[in-house]
Enzyme design. Sequence first.
Site, short mmCIF file in Angstrom:
data_model
loop_
_atom_site.label_atom_id
_atom_site.label_comp_id
_atom_site.label_asym_id
_atom_site.label_seq_id
_atom_site.Cartn_x
_atom_site.Cartn_y
_atom_site.Cartn_z
N CYS A 188 47.54 42.24 23.43
CA CYS A 188 46.30 41.75 24.04
C CYS A 188 45.68 40.68 23.14
CB CYS A 188 45.31 42.89 24.22
SG CYS A 188 43.68 42.31 24.74
N ILE A 189 45.54 39.49 23.68
CA ILE A 189 45.09 38.36 22.86
C ILE A 189 43.65 38.54 22.38
CG2 ILE A 189 44.43 36.93 24.86
CD1 ILE A 189 45.56 34.52 23.23
#
Lengths: 96, 130, 125
Positions: free
Chosen positions: B78-79
Amino acid sequence: MILHILNRAPGTSLVYREALAGMGPEDRLLLIEDGVNGALPSQVRHFEPVSNRLFALREDLASRGLVGRCDETVQVVDIDGFVELTEEADKTVSWF
Amino acid sequence: MRYALLVQGAPYSQQASHSALRFARAVVTRGHTLDSVFFYHDGVYNAARLAAPPQDEPHLPDAWSELHEQYATALLVCIASALRRGLLDEREAARHGKMGHSLKSPFELTGLGQLIDLGQRCDRLVTFSP
Amino acid sequence: MDRHAAPRGDLLVILRHPPHGTSWLRDGLDAALVAAAFGQTVSLLFQGDGLLALLDGQGRGALGQKGTAATLEMLSLYDIDALFADTEALARLELRADELMLPVVPVDTTRIAAMLASHRQVLVF
């Protein structure tokens, strides 16, 4: 049927109550990680409503020295059995 | 069956990552497809390129990478969780003016939408939280 | 619609953690918003101390850390209006559903299992 996965012991967290409340009549509960402490005879009463549908992960019992101390009503499964439980369930819900 | 895992625990602080890796290996051993592992919350530290655990402990980032090499499992990070925690690939490092990068292929930075997509696309999504 | 029927949907997000102490609540809300943006039908269930997310008067942390109240106010923009609160948690915290910042439907604890069963996916935060 839902497989509920619980990684907390009843002695340290009350999340087991919410897991139990979320369980339908056919649902199963698998204790993993610190959750397996709940399989001790002194703790297993917390899971009385689902006593015939209660499982514990063998390797987490083993690493904690609990295999021989596990209550006899608890069904012990290995990691392969864990995957099998997820195959048999429609979905899984992890409580932590 | 097609499986995906959601990993939310920090490696070495909590057992979640080890549990997820054990489960991942058992999934493929039983002949299932492990489509992706999505790392969220502190789980993103599993992608730390510079992780250097002692030799007698499991090397989680390497173990995940091996899983990718053997079974083509996508390793999705997840960025939003990653950037906050200092996990940047080369592109993000350049964009933020950082000297080095702390995450590399086969881990890939991606959005939460990928997790939702996995939930729709896969037969099972199993979560490992701290 | 049968008001006793369990709400159905693609995703049920269960929020068990209060605001500020950890990012679980924010991360759970983010997952709900993204799912809704992807066109999924999303329900939220506030359980345990997660209910405290719905108190009025929340603000930023002392260092300006974002809370979650602003995100909660955005839920309706994403068509997330299936909001539920565990009656047991309401009772334990001595809160009434009508004093919370968003309209929530109290759900009896005995009906929660049906709610989990009637959603295709359940994520607990």
